[in-house]
Design an enzyme around this catalytic site. Structure first.
Site, PDB file in Angstrom:
ATOM      1  N   TYR A  44      -3.169  47.259 -11.537  1.00 55.53           N
ATOM      2  CA  TYR A  44      -2.219  46.520 -12.371  1.00 55.53           C
ATOM      3  C   TYR A  44      -1.270  47.456 -13.125  1.00 55.53           C
ATOM      4  O   TYR A  44      -0.203  47.041 -13.542  1.00 55.53           O
ATOM      5  CB  TYR A  44      -2.954  45.627 -13.386  1.00 55.53           C
ATOM      6  CG  TYR A  44      -3.715  44.475 -12.759  1.00 55.53           C
ATOM      7  CD1 TYR A  44      -3.609  44.194 -11.403  1.00 55.53           C
ATOM      8  CD2 TYR A  44      -4.542  43.666 -13.526  1.00 55.53           C
ATOM      9  CE1 TYR A  44      -4.307  43.142 -10.828  1.00 55.53           C
ATOM     10  CE2 TYR A  44      -5.245  42.606 -12.959  1.00 55.53           C
ATOM     11  CZ  TYR A  44      -5.125  42.363 -11.608  1.00 55.53           C
ATOM     12  OH  TYR A  44      -5.814  41.318 -11.045  1.00 55.53           O
TER      13      TYR A  44
ATOM     14  N   LYS B 226     -15.553  48.836  -3.904  1.00 58.97           N
ATOM     15  CA  LYS B 226     -15.262  48.642  -2.474  1.00 58.97           C
ATOM     16  C   LYS B 226     -15.250  50.037  -1.861  1.00 58.97           C
ATOM     17  O   LYS B 226     -14.256  50.486  -1.276  1.00 58.97           O
ATOM     18  CB  LYS B 226     -13.910  47.909  -2.352  1.00 58.97           C
ATOM     19  CG  LYS B 226     -13.558  47.431  -0.961  1.00 58.97           C
ATOM     20  CD  LYS B 226     -14.396  46.281  -0.471  1.00 58.97           C
ATOM     21  CE  LYS B 226     -14.016  45.920   0.951  1.00 58.97           C
ATOM     22  NZ  LYS B 226     -15.011  45.077   1.634  1.00 58.97           N
TER      23      LYS B 226
ATOM     24  N   ASP C 238     -16.823  42.076  -2.145  1.00 58.19           N
ATOM     25  CA  ASP C 238     -16.853  40.845  -1.342  1.00 58.19           C
ATOM     26  C   ASP C 238     -18.253  40.230  -1.387  1.00 58.19           C
ATOM     27  O   ASP C 238     -18.412  39.009  -1.519  1.00 58.19           O
ATOM     28  CB  ASP C 238     -16.384  41.089   0.092  1.00 58.19           C
ATOM     29  CG  ASP C 238     -16.877  42.401   0.675  1.00 58.19           C
ATOM     30  OD1 ASP C 238     -17.489  43.202  -0.061  1.00 58.19           O
ATOM     31  OD2 ASP C 238     -16.666  42.636   1.881  1.00 58.19           O
TER      32      ASP C 238
ATOM     33  N   ASP D 200     -10.965  40.920 -12.734  1.00 59.53           N
ATOM     34  CA  ASP D 200     -10.109  39.756 -12.973  1.00 59.53           C
ATOM     35  C   ASP D 200     -10.624  38.587 -12.128  1.00 59.53           C
ATOM     36  O   ASP D 200     -10.833  37.468 -12.617  1.00 59.53           O
ATOM     37  CB  ASP D 200      -8.668  40.132 -12.565  1.00 59.53           C
ATOM     38  CG  ASP D 200      -7.647  39.107 -13.004  1.00 59.53           C
ATOM     39  OD1 ASP D 200      -8.038  38.114 -13.630  1.00 59.53           O
ATOM     40  OD2 ASP D 200      -6.458  39.304 -12.714  1.00 59.53           O
TER      41      ASP D 200
ATOM     42  N   ASP E 105     -13.258  35.356 -13.415  1.00 59.17           N
ATOM     43  CA  ASP E 105     -12.810  33.964 -13.289  1.00 59.17           C
ATOM     44  C   ASP E 105     -13.810  33.145 -12.473  1.00 59.17           C
ATOM     45  O   ASP E 105     -14.078  31.988 -12.802  1.00 59.17           O
ATOM     46  CB  ASP E 105     -11.426  33.897 -12.634  1.00 59.17           C
ATOM     47  CG  ASP E 105     -10.314  33.971 -13.665  1.00 59.17           C
ATOM     48  OD1 ASP E 105     -10.629  34.230 -14.844  1.00 59.17           O
ATOM     49  OD2 ASP E 105      -9.143  33.773 -13.305  1.00 59.17           O
TER      50      ASP E 105
END
Ligand code: NAD
Length: 367
Positions: free
Chosen positions: A144, A195, A228, A252, A256
């Site tokens: 970001y 990851k 994942d 993020d 959520d």
């Protein structure tokens, strides 16, 4: 008597409605535990655009700078949706305030009381005793904020956009410490999400995390999981986690998802902790509900104030060091909700109450 100073930024939509209740709960808690609360209100988000032409005005920043913490509502709404994306309340208020106060650690409890399992889209048998986990998200690094970040037109006429994911050792180590502190106060287990099978930043993340935990918290049970798989495991069996901790973009998305499986946004608090200490020697932090401004119910006096109240409790715990007072607010919310006083978002067939009555029930449980 001790006095704690904080900035109050109610923002837009339901923000001011739920903030009013949280401030009343804080006042009564202060009387009970023997501290004063001194706060100043300031505009942020859409209302700040209307009143000052900017979503995060200098006057608001100055009030925050003179405070030991920020109690934040939420920002945005249809009125400001046609502004250019960079000027819209969320982007123009949240990112600058995180940057201004170096708020690098987002702590989001994923808490669902057993009595509220109807609020979760998960089957009851997967969460017979509710959900009790915490997600720690790195907030000021990663894709970001990494440079270069640009969009350009290539010689062949195609458009190309670039974002850059970047992390360095010190950024990973300081968030690892937040995960350790959180796990020490809970179940003693941390699952670090990355990851590392694809991303260089994740290879570094996993190496730094492994070494840091080995050196600083060998007693914590550390595991690693690819993002994942973590997304699937959260939906399959959330309570296998105690503390989840991860970089900015993964956090993020996962936080959520955690919000969804925990049911109503009206119950979910969060803390964003800064790198600097406040005048009390505790972390400066910004405390806010996980949800937004709920334009569909704003102005109706029916929003659930619990997320804002629980965010205020987190402020007492992290920025003011008032553990007992914070726990007492958390318990009062639990007692009020589980004994049947519920706003519409968590009523599930019970008669629902308005924002003020929900607040009154919490206050009664506090007494
Ligand atoms: P939202 O969280 O505002 O609302 C989603 C749903 O949850 C709505 O049905 C709403 O009524 C319900 N809800 C949320 N909080 C509730 C509460 N306390 N009590 C009862 N119900 C509640 O998300 P959205 O609709 O996607 O966004 C609305 C606005 O909020 C947008 O402008 C968005 O940009 C902004 N937003 C701000 C923040 C923030 O300030 N941190 C976060 C998310 C969204």
């Amino acid at each position: 008597m001790k006095t704690y100073t904080f900035a109050v930024l109610p923002g837009d939509g339901i923000g001011p409605e739920v903030m009013e209740v949280a401030l009343e709960v804080l006042k009564v808690t202060g009387e009970k535990f023997g501290f004063n609360l001194h706060y100043k209100n300031a505009d942020i988000g859409g209302i700040a655009i209307d009143n000052h032409g900017l979503a995060f005005p200098d006057t608001t920043k100055a009030i925050c700078e003179k405070s030991d913490a920020i109690l934040f509502g939420s920002v945005g709404g249809p009125k400001w949706e046609n502004l250019p994306p960079k000027e819209q309340p969320e982007r123009a208020a949240l990112l600058p305030i995180r940057k201004a106060f170096n708020l690098y650690a987002n702590v989001r409890p994923g808490l669902l009381y057993p009595q509220l399992t109807d609020a979760s889209p998960l089957k009851k048998e997967r969460i017979p005793s509710g959900i009790d986990i915490v997600c720690i998200r790195e907030l000021t690094g990663g894709i970001y904020f990494g440079q270069p970040k640009s969009t350009q037109t290539l010689p062949n006429g195609e458009e190309q956009a670039i974002d850059t994911m970047v992390y360095q050792t010190s950024e990973i180590e300081r968030i690892a410490q937040v995960a350790i502190d959180t796990a020490c106060a809970r179940g003693g287990k941390v699952c670090s999400i990355d990851k590392a099978n694809v991303l260089e930043t994740s290879v570094l993340w996993r190496k730094v995390v492994t070494n840091y935990f080995k050196e600083h918290a060998p007693e914590i049970e550390l595991s690693h999981m690819y993002v994942d798989n973590a997304a699937m495991q959260l939906a399959r069996d959330p309570n296998q986690f105690d503390v989840l901790f991860t970089e900015n973009m993964f956090g993020d998305i996962l936080s959520d998802e955690m919000g969804v499986i925990c049911g109503s946004l009206g119950m979910l608090a969060s803390a964003s902790l800064g790198a600097n200490s406040n005048s009390l020697g505790h972390p400066f932090g910004l405390y806010e509900p996980s949800g937004g401004t709920a334009p569909d119910i704003a102005g109706m006096g029916i929003a659930n104030p619990c997320a804002q109240i629980l965010s205020a409790a987190m402020m007492l715990r992290y920025s003011f060091g008032e553990q007992e007072a914070a726990s007492s607010i958390e318990k009062a919310v639990e007692v009020a909700v589980t004994s049947g006083t519920r706003t519409g978002d968590i009523a599930f067939g019970l008669e629902s109450v308005d924002t003020a009555s929900m607040g009154a029930a919490v206050l009664q449980s506090l007494a």
